[in-house]
Design a protein around this motif. Structure first.
Motif, short mmCIF file in Angstrom:
data_model
loop_
_atom_site.label_atom_id
_atom_site.label_comp_id
_atom_site.label_asym_id
_atom_site.label_seq_id
_atom_site.Cartn_x
_atom_site.Cartn_y
_atom_site.Cartn_z
N PRO A 9 0.79 -1.23 0.00
CA PRO A 9 0.00 0.00 0.00
C PRO A 9 0.83 1.28 0.00
O PRO A 9 1.89 1.34 0.61
CB PRO A 9 -0.82 -0.11 1.30
N LEU A 11 2.60 2.59 -2.17
CA LEU A 11 3.79 2.65 -3.01
C LEU A 11 3.44 3.15 -4.42
O LEU A 11 4.33 3.58 -5.15
CB LEU A 11 4.50 1.30 -3.04
N ARG A 17 5.22 10.87 -2.59
CA ARG A 17 4.97 10.51 -1.19
C ARG A 17 6.22 10.77 -0.34
O ARG A 17 7.24 10.12 -0.56
CB ARG A 17 4.62 9.03 -1.13
N TYR A 22 11.30 8.71 0.96
CA TYR A 22 11.20 7.68 -0.07
C TYR A 22 11.81 8.08 -1.42
O TYR A 22 11.85 7.24 -2.33
CB TYR A 22 9.73 7.28 -0.26
N ASN A 76 7.92 -5.60 -1.42
CA ASN A 76 7.91 -4.51 -0.46
C ASN A 76 6.51 -4.49 0.14
O ASN A 76 5.59 -3.96 -0.46
CB ASN A 76 8.24 -3.17 -1.10
N ALA A 78 5.38 -2.83 2.45
CA ALA A 78 5.04 -1.50 2.98
C ALA A 78 4.49 -1.65 4.40
O ALA A 78 5.03 -2.42 5.19
CB ALA A 78 4.11 -0.77 2.02
N ALA A 79 3.40 -0.98 4.72
CA ALA A 79 2.91 -1.02 6.11
C ALA A 79 2.49 -2.42 6.55
O ALA A 79 2.53 -2.72 7.75
CB ALA A 79 1.75 -0.04 6.27
N HIS A 82 4.50 -4.70 9.02
CA HIS A 82 4.46 -4.60 10.48
C HIS A 82 3.16 -5.11 11.08
O HIS A 82 3.01 -5.14 12.29
CB HIS A 82 4.67 -3.12 10.88
N HIS A 102 12.79 -2.71 1.30
CA HIS A 102 12.27 -1.41 1.76
C HIS A 102 13.15 -0.30 1.21
O HIS A 102 14.38 -0.45 1.16
CB HIS A 102 12.27 -1.32 3.28
N LEU A 103 12.51 0.79 0.83
CA LEU A 103 13.29 1.96 0.39
C LEU A 103 14.01 2.59 1.58
O LEU A 103 15.19 2.93 1.50
CB LEU A 103 12.37 2.99 -0.26
N SER A 104 13.27 2.78 2.66
CA SER A 104 13.85 3.38 3.86
C SER A 104 14.42 2.26 4.74
O SER A 104 14.35 1.08 4.36
CB SER A 104 12.77 4.14 4.63
N PRO A 106 13.53 0.75 8.03
CA PRO A 106 12.49 0.81 9.06
C PRO A 106 13.04 0.82 10.50
O PRO A 106 12.47 1.48 11.37
CB PRO A 106 11.67 -0.46 8.80
N ARG A 109 13.55 4.15 12.11
CA ARG A 109 12.37 5.03 12.16
C ARG A 109 11.55 4.75 13.43
O ARG A 109 12.09 4.31 14.42
CB ARG A 109 11.58 4.85 10.86
N ARG A 113 7.76 0.43 13.37
CA ARG A 113 8.31 -0.10 12.11
C ARG A 113 9.46 -1.08 12.33
O ARG A 113 10.00 -1.63 11.39
CB ARG A 113 8.80 1.04 11.21
#
Ligand code: DQA
Length: 151
Positions: A9, A11, A17, A22, A76, A78-79, A82, A102-104, A106, A109, A113
């Motif tokens: 979600p 992405l 975003r 990102y 990926n 995404a949310a 988690h 993952h781009l970042s 987690p 953060r 995450r």
């Protein structure tokens, strides 16, 4: 070799975003780069983004059927990384080797995450390199599948 690329979600909004986190690369640009890497390696890829948990799960379940079969998955989540026991269970049921991407990063953060519900099932995990995380994930997965095939 056939590889499925799954994007979870939000992405679809990449490029617009939270670019400080990102980056500015769009999802279409990421998929194009993956297509080039796959072609050079003699693989085919299929890319799917969904904001709906069940659509990702449905596609993973289809890997159990002959016409939906793939050799590996780059995901990926995404949310859903988690939160989603259901996505974890679908990946476990499929038995398809996958790399979590993952781009970042987690773990650097918010605390919520830090936990991945999928990572312990993955053959590998790449995070923190922005859009390039995907390239490394696909290259790692192809290398893993090639070495598994030659064993
Ligand atoms: C993400 C990290 C997740 O925590 C977040 O919910 C995302 C993107 C990443 O690629 O860095 O949507 O998976």
């Amino acid at each position: 070799m056939r590889i499925l690329i799954l994007h979870g979600p939000n992405l679809n909004l990449l490029g617009r975003r939270e670019p400080a986190i990102y980056g500015r690369t769009t999802l279409a640009e990421i998929d194009d780069a993956l297509g080039r890497i796959a072609r050079e390696a003699g693989c085919t890829i299929e890319c799917l983004q969904s904001n709906a948990e069940h659509e990702l799960i449905d596609r993973i379940q289809q890997t159990l059927d002959a016409d939906g079969r793939v050799d590996g998955i780059v995901i990926n989540p995404a949310a859903f990384t988690h939160t989603s026991v259901a996505l974890r269970d679908a990946l476990a049921a499929s038995g398809v080797p996958f790399v979590e991407v993952h781009l970042s990063m987690p773990e650097a953060r918010e605390p919520f995450r830090h936990r991945s519900l999928l990572a312990d099932l993955a053959v590998g995990r790449v995070s923190g390199f922005g859009a390039r995380s995907y390239n490394y994930a696909l290259q790692g997965l192809i290398g893993h599948l090639n070495s598994a095939a030659s064993e």
